[in-house]
Design an enzyme around this catalytic site. Structure first.
Site, mmCIF file in Angstrom:
data_model
loop_
_atom_site.group_PDB
_atom_site.id
_atom_site.type_symbol
_atom_site.label_atom_id
_atom_site.label_comp_id
_atom_site.label_asym_id
_atom_site.label_seq_id
_atom_site.Cartn_x
_atom_site.Cartn_y
_atom_site.Cartn_z
ATOM 1 N N PHE A 113 0.899 -0.999 0.169
ATOM 2 C CA PHE A 113 0.035 0.070 -0.226
ATOM 3 C C PHE A 113 0.812 1.427 -0.101
ATOM 4 C CE2 PHE A 113 -2.300 3.575 1.795
ATOM 5 C CZ PHE A 113 -3.536 3.606 0.873
ATOM 6 N N ASP A 171 9.239 2.709 1.740
ATOM 7 C CA ASP A 171 7.957 3.399 2.163
ATOM 8 C C ASP A 171 7.800 3.104 3.609
ATOM 9 O OD1 ASP A 171 5.371 4.150 3.061
ATOM 10 O OD2 ASP A 171 4.704 3.636 1.328
ATOM 11 N N LYS A 187 2.777 9.453 8.455
ATOM 12 C CA LYS A 187 1.733 9.307 9.609
ATOM 13 C C LYS A 187 2.252 9.847 10.989
ATOM 14 C CE LYS A 187 -1.043 5.766 7.765
ATOM 15 N NZ LYS A 187 -0.560 5.301 6.491
HETATM 16 C C1 LIG Z 1 -1.033 5.335 5.148
HETATM 17 C C2 LIG Z 1 0.296 4.965 4.185
HETATM 18 C C3 LIG Z 1 0.344 5.667 3.074
HETATM 19 C C4 LIG Z 1 -0.533 6.786 2.602
HETATM 20 O O1 LIG Z 1 -0.349 7.961 3.330
HETATM 21 P P1 LIG Z 1 -1.450 9.135 3.328
HETATM 22 O O2 LIG Z 1 -0.967 9.866 4.387
HETATM 23 O O3 LIG Z 1 -2.796 8.404 3.736
HETATM 24 O O4 LIG Z 1 -1.479 9.534 1.922
HETATM 25 C C5 LIG Z 1 1.334 4.991 2.089
HETATM 26 N N1 LIG Z 1 2.181 4.112 2.524
HETATM 27 C C6 LIG Z 1 1.922 3.428 3.642
HETATM 28 C C7 LIG Z 1 2.938 2.349 4.051
HETATM 29 C C8 LIG Z 1 1.033 3.784 4.631
HETATM 30 O O5 LIG Z 1 0.662 2.932 5.538
#
Ligand SMILES: *Cc1c(COP(=O)(O)O)cnc(C)c1O
Length: 396
Positions: free
Chosen positions: A136, A221, A250
């Site tokens: 994700f 990420d 986050k």
């Molecule tokens: C939440 C998340 C995103 C997206 O972040 P947003 O602030 O919602 O755009 C991307 N990568 C990972 C691993 C996430 O947990």
């Protein structure tokens, strides 16, 4: 409650299936709803409020900065942004930071940087990025295209070109997918939304070696697993290696919207004036708060606490697994832990909520625990007691 619920249902795009609670106040790991009921928060706004709700030392910084300077744009220098970048690079492998406002934007920046780096060195055509199945990376058009889940693609085709998905935790799968068009490999060190999936030790290091051989950038990420979540400031530290590019968001602002893309000098230099931009990225307001968050979380004693209560929670979840046959596996590290069940788990989230505990379900069958990192053993015991009841009822 009725009022907020009705107004939201009427006036807000229904992109979320919301639970029927209206929260009005938070403190530490506790939340209160509009009827005065108290909840234990084991979700932290989806791994965001790592220092808990409204920690006084952050509120102080926020109020002081709000009274000093909030925003001037990135056409000028500001002190909080400079300090935050200096601290992030001092504490990580990186030399340079690009600030933005969310995880998706941080990943967009990383994808753009990888394309530009490759274009500068090799010319056009080398723009493909290999990412993982069940990953994700966000909901903008490029980051949803990078996300290895067909359910987030559906209805939004045509997707952004150039993404290939391979099995997570398999270096041979990545190797087989690399072509002369590949500029980057993008991976979460632990897949979070995908069900708290941990790779075997050595996987990330081997990926790095493979990428290095072919001058392909390795992007981590760490939007969800960075900022102390796994028991080290950044997840990569526990694998004895470093990526070429890393994204954060986050928990960086403990609830204020801020994202960051970090890279080493030679890679970051592919961005020049005009390459990329954002109006809000790294405002004095969010940067001053993020700096305080970073100072707090990077303290070795704080990280010791995360590893210690994380180990405690993992142990207590293992007890539940041995007592309840429907629990297949406990997964995760530090304070990102998942309980994989033999059935869909969303209705158990609702049962926990009725008993005053906020948890979340991801990837259909996985109860995910990403509480504030300041959670105590006593609070963990309360979570376990509720889970024990709820799982007991389920198997009865
Ligand atoms: C939440 C998340 C995103 C997206 O972040 P947003 O602030 O919602 O755009 C991307 N990568 C990972 C691993 C996430 O947990």
């Amino acid at each position: 409650m009725e009022e907020a619920l009705a107004a939201c249902q009427q006036h807000i795009c229904t992109t979320y299936a919301r639970l029927p609670v209206t929260f009005v106040r938070g403190r530490g790991c506790r939340l209160w709803d509009d009827e005065g009921r108290e909840y234990l928060d084991c979700l932290a706004g989806i791994a965001v409020c790592n220092l808990g709700h409204c920690p006084p030392e952050l509120t102080k910084v926020l109020c002081e900065q709000a009274d000093t300077l909030v925003h001037v744009s990135n056409l000028f220098y500001t002190q909080p942004q400079a300090r935050l970048a200096a601290e992030l690079t001092r504490l990580s492998f990186a030399d340079k930071v690009f600030f933005c406002n969310s995880g998706a934007e941080a990943n967009e920046a990383a994808i753009k940087l990888a394309r530009k780096y490759s274009w500068d060195r090799y010319g056009p055509g080398r723009f493909h990025v290999v990412t993982m199945k069940e990953s994700f990376h966000g909901r903008t058009l490029a980051t949803l295209s990078a996300t290895g889940q067909t359910k987030v693609h559906k209805g939004f085709e045509p997707l952004v070109e150039g993404f290939t998905f391979v099995d997570f935790d398999s270096v041979p799968a990545v190797e087989a997918a690399l072509t002369e068009h590949t500029c980057a490999v993008m991976v979460e060190p632990i897949q979070a939304e995908g069900g708290v999936n941990m790779p075997a030790s050595g996987y990330l290091r081997d990926l790095k070696a493979l990428c290095r051989e072919r001058d392909i950038l390795l992007i981590f990420d760490e939007v969800q697993v960075g900022m102390g979540r796994t028991g080290s400031l950044f997840a990569y530290e526990q694998e004895d290696m470093a990526p070429d590019v890393m994204t954060l968001a986050k928990a960086l602002g403990n609830g204020l919207p801020v994202g960051a893309m970090l890279a080493g000098q030679g890679v970051a230099d592919a961005f020049v004036p005009g390459s990329h931009a954002t109006t809000f990225g790294g405002t004095p307001l969010v940067a001053s708060v993020a700096l305080k968050v970073l100072e707090t979380i990077s303290n070795p004693d704080f990280l010791d606490h995360v590893r210690s209560v994380g180990g405690y929670l993992a142990g207590r979840l293992e007890e539940l697994r041995s007592r309840h046959g429907l629990v297949r596996e406990v997964r995760g590290r530090g304070l990102i832990l998942g309980l994989d069940l033999d059935r869909p788990a969303q209705h158990l989230v609702e049962k926990c909520l009725e008993r005053g505990v906020v948890v979340n379900c991801t990837h259909e069958t996985v109860l995910r625990f990403v509480p504030p990192l300041v959670i105590s053993r006593e609070e963990i015991d309360r979570l376990i007691a509720v889970l024990d009841q709820v799982l007991g009822e389920e198997s009865a």
